[in-house]
Design an enzyme around this catalytic site. Structure first.
Site, PDB file in Angstrom:
ATOM      1  N   ARG A 199       1.827  -6.352 -35.857  1.00 34.12           N
ATOM      2  CA  ARG A 199       2.053  -6.963 -34.538  1.00 34.12           C
ATOM      3  C   ARG A 199       1.034  -8.050 -34.298  1.00 34.12           C
ATOM      4  NH1 ARG A 199       4.587  -5.295 -29.711  1.00 34.12           N
ATOM      5  NH2 ARG A 199       4.880  -3.144 -30.411  1.00 34.12           N
TER       6      ARG A 199
ATOM      7  N   ASP B 118       9.872   7.176 -32.641  1.00 30.49           N
ATOM      8  CA  ASP B 118       8.619   6.534 -32.253  1.00 30.49           C
ATOM      9  C   ASP B 118       8.149   7.172 -30.949  1.00 30.49           C
ATOM     10  OD1 ASP B 118       6.449   4.861 -32.430  1.00 30.49           O
ATOM     11  OD2 ASP B 118       7.580   2.991 -32.320  1.00 30.49           O
TER      12      ASP B 118
ATOM     13  N   LYS C  67       4.550  -2.105 -40.405  1.00 27.45           N
ATOM     14  CA  LYS C  67       4.762  -3.011 -39.264  1.00 27.45           C
ATOM     15  C   LYS C  67       3.473  -3.776 -38.951  1.00 27.45           C
ATOM     16  CE  LYS C  67       4.484  -1.668 -34.721  1.00 27.45           C
ATOM     17  NZ  LYS C  67       4.791  -0.837 -33.561  1.00 27.45           N
TER      18      LYS C  67
ATOM     19  N   GLY D 144      11.266  -4.188 -29.683  1.00 31.40           N
ATOM     20  CA  GLY D 144      11.097  -4.990 -30.900  1.00 31.40           C
ATOM     21  C   GLY D 144      10.864  -4.144 -32.147  1.00 31.40           C
TER      22      GLY D 144
ATOM     23  N   SER E 175       9.273   0.057 -25.787  1.00 29.17           N
ATOM     24  CA  SER E 175       8.901  -0.829 -24.675  1.00 29.17           C
ATOM     25  C   SER E 175       9.807  -2.054 -24.712  1.00 29.17           C
ATOM     26  CB  SER E 175       7.425  -1.178 -24.805  1.00 29.17           C
ATOM     27  OG  SER E 175       7.024  -1.977 -23.736  1.00 29.17           O
TER      28      SER E 175
ATOM     29  N   GLU F 125       0.866  -1.185   0.000  1.00 28.23           N
ATOM     30  CA  GLU F 125       0.000   0.000   0.000  1.00 28.23           C
ATOM     31  C   GLU F 125       0.894   1.223   0.000  1.00 28.23           C
ATOM     32  OE1 GLU F 125      -2.789  -0.115   3.212  1.00 28.23           O
ATOM     33  OE2 GLU F 125      -3.909  -1.784   2.334  1.00 28.23           O
TER      34      GLU F 125
ATOM     35  N   HIS G 125      -0.508   8.326 -26.741  1.00 29.39           N
ATOM     36  CA  HIS G 125      -0.409   7.305 -27.786  1.00 29.39           C
ATOM     37  C   HIS G 125      -1.586   7.323 -28.778  1.00 29.39           C
ATOM     38  CE1 HIS G 125       0.721   3.689 -29.829  1.00 29.39           C
ATOM     39  NE2 HIS G 125      -0.461   3.174 -29.561  1.00 29.39           N
TER      40      HIS G 125
ATOM     41  N   ASP H  71       6.556   2.590 -38.159  1.00 22.31           N
ATOM     42  CA  ASP H  71       5.246   2.165 -38.675  1.00 22.31           C
ATOM     43  C   ASP H  71       4.546   3.403 -39.236  1.00 22.31           C
ATOM     44  OD1 ASP H  71       4.126   3.487 -36.461  1.00 22.31           O
ATOM     45  OD2 ASP H  71       3.994   1.643 -35.299  1.00 22.31           O
TER      46      ASP H  71
ATOM     47  N   ARG I  22      -2.301   2.769 -24.549  1.00 24.18           N
ATOM     48  CA  ARG I  22      -2.233   1.770 -25.620  1.00 24.18           C
ATOM     49  C   ARG I  22      -3.469   0.870 -25.609  1.00 24.18           C
ATOM     50  NH1 ARG I  22       3.745  -0.673 -25.541  1.00 24.18           N
ATOM     51  NH2 ARG I  22       3.486  -0.477 -23.292  1.00 24.18           N
TER      52      ARG I  22
HETATM   53  C1  R5P Z   1       2.896   1.148 -31.082  1.00 25.42           C
HETATM   54  O1  R5P Z   1       2.011   1.410 -31.882  1.00 25.42           O
HETATM   55  C2  R5P Z   1       3.806   2.185 -30.518  1.00 25.42           C
HETATM   56  O2  R5P Z   1       3.801   3.353 -31.289  1.00 25.42           O
HETATM   57  C3  R5P Z   1       5.213   1.655 -30.363  1.00 25.42           C
HETATM   58  O3  R5P Z   1       5.729   1.354 -31.638  1.00 25.42           O
HETATM   59  C4  R5P Z   1       5.239   0.415 -29.519  1.00 25.42           C
HETATM   60  O4  R5P Z   1       4.561   0.633 -28.308  1.00 25.42           O
HETATM   61  C5  R5P Z   1       6.651  -0.024 -29.230  1.00 25.42           C
HETATM   62  O5  R5P Z   1       6.614  -1.223 -28.527  1.00 25.42           O
HETATM   63  P1  R5P Z   1       7.830  -2.225 -28.558  1.00 25.42           P
HETATM   64  O6  R5P Z   1       9.059  -1.468 -28.132  1.00 25.42           O
HETATM   65  O7  R5P Z   1       7.459  -3.297 -27.570  1.00 25.42           O
HETATM   66  O8  R5P Z   1       7.956  -2.774 -29.936  1.00 25.42           O
END
Ligand code: R5P
Length: 302
Positions: free
Chosen positions: A196, A222, A194, A229, A226, A34, A130, A170, A96
């Site tokens: 996913r 970008d 791209k 990838g 995260s 907490e 985002h 992307d 997201r």
């Molecule tokens: C997705 O649409 C975002 O714009 C980023 O490209 C995405 O969140 C990146 O994630 P990661 O680093 O896991 O590929």
């Protein structure tokens, strides 16, 4: 106007830029997880004050703990008599999850905004949310997203790049690449395709480039890094074309696991981000642009 926030070099810096009195938010987590966010010097806060709560998620990242901290602090400010609370949330959490991608999922982005409004936030300021359209998603909550790409562009301008190619990994990131080229006033923008996999999260990128990048400085941009990838795929494609240099710049450095090592290991000469989230690559501060926006109370920007 007062600024409330943790003394983390971000909230206090913003208070200084705004010329506001700063009230430190002391963060404490009990053994059972907490939390107890305490506003130091709260006895000096009166109903005459309007407050800006500047709250940046700390590391290790825990968006759920961060959200509860904000909700408790906003309620606390309201109970101290503050009638107007502006929240500066540099990285908009749950953004997201702005769609129901698969049946049974919650529309988390919208529900989080509703929680903030219900707690008493009048105005929300975030950076490069985002999803687009945050200003209309929650009636009664004035929400604004300012561009972190402008901040990145101003930083890139100082690097003296000549005729760079700014590339989005992307299509959506292609619009941010264009924004940066427009601010730089030189170079070209382009983007990759791209895909996913929603179940595994695995990213695949098509190896097609619409612009000649051989021997040129390439900046891959970008909003979020995260797992890395998305960026690693882009770096791998770009480096096959023998560019002069590869710079990777993102707004929000989530950086899960060994993302930084992997992006650099793939061949990025520089990997940079803004400081909407603290990290080892957060070299570009958005505090100046946030302060300017608040001071001028500018028109809504997305
Ligand atoms: C997705 O649409 C975002 O714009 C980023 O490209 C995405 O969140 C990146 O994630 P990661 O680093 O896991 O590929």
């Amino acid at each position: 106007m007062i600024v409330v926030g943790p003394k983390d070099g971000f909230s206090d810096k913003l208070a200084e830029k705004l010329g506001c009195d700063f009230f430190e938010l002391e963060r404490r987590t009990f053994p059972d997880k907490e939390i107890r966010p305490r506003i130091l010097g709260s006895e000096k806060i009166t109903s005459a004050n309007k407050a800006i709560l500047v709250s940046r998620m700390e590391r290790p990242l825990d968006p759920n703990k961060y959200l509860v901290e904000i909700l408790l602090t906003v309620k606390n400010l309201k109970s101290l008599g503050v009638d107007e609370v502006t929240l500066v949330m540099p990285y908009m959490i749950y953004a997201r999850q702005d769609k129901i991608f698969r049946s049974g999922e919650p529309l988390s982005a919208e529900y989080v905004l509703e929680l903030l409004k219900q707690a008493g936030v009048s105005r929300l300021l975030t950076v490069s949310c985002h999803f687009s359209g945050i200003e209309d998603l929650c009636p009664g909550l004035e929400a604004v997203s300012i561009s972190g790409f402008k901040t990145i562009a101003k930083y890139l301008a100082k690097l003296g790049l000549r005729d760079p190619v700014v590339l989005g990994p992307d299509e959506k990131a292609g619009t941010w690449a264009k924004e940066i080229v427009n601010i730089l006033g030189s170079g070209e923008h382009t983007f990759l395709e791209k895909h996913r996999d929603r179940d595994s999260g695995k990213v695949e990128t098509e190896e097609k480039l619409a612009v000649d990048i051989g021997g040129r400085d390439v900046v891959i941009v970008d909003d979020i890094a995260s797992s890395g990838g998305t960026l690693i795929n882009a770096v791998n494609i770009v480096k096959k074309h023998k560019p002069k240099s590869i710079i990777v710049a993102v707004v929000h450095p989530i950086l899960s696991g060994d993302c930084v090592e992997k992006v650099k290991g793939a061949g990025a000469d520089m990997f940079l981000s803004t400081d909407t989230i603290p990290s080892e690559i957060s070299k570009i501060s958005v505090t100046e642009d946030i302060a300017r926006f608040i001071k001028t109370c500018g028109a809504k920007e997305v």
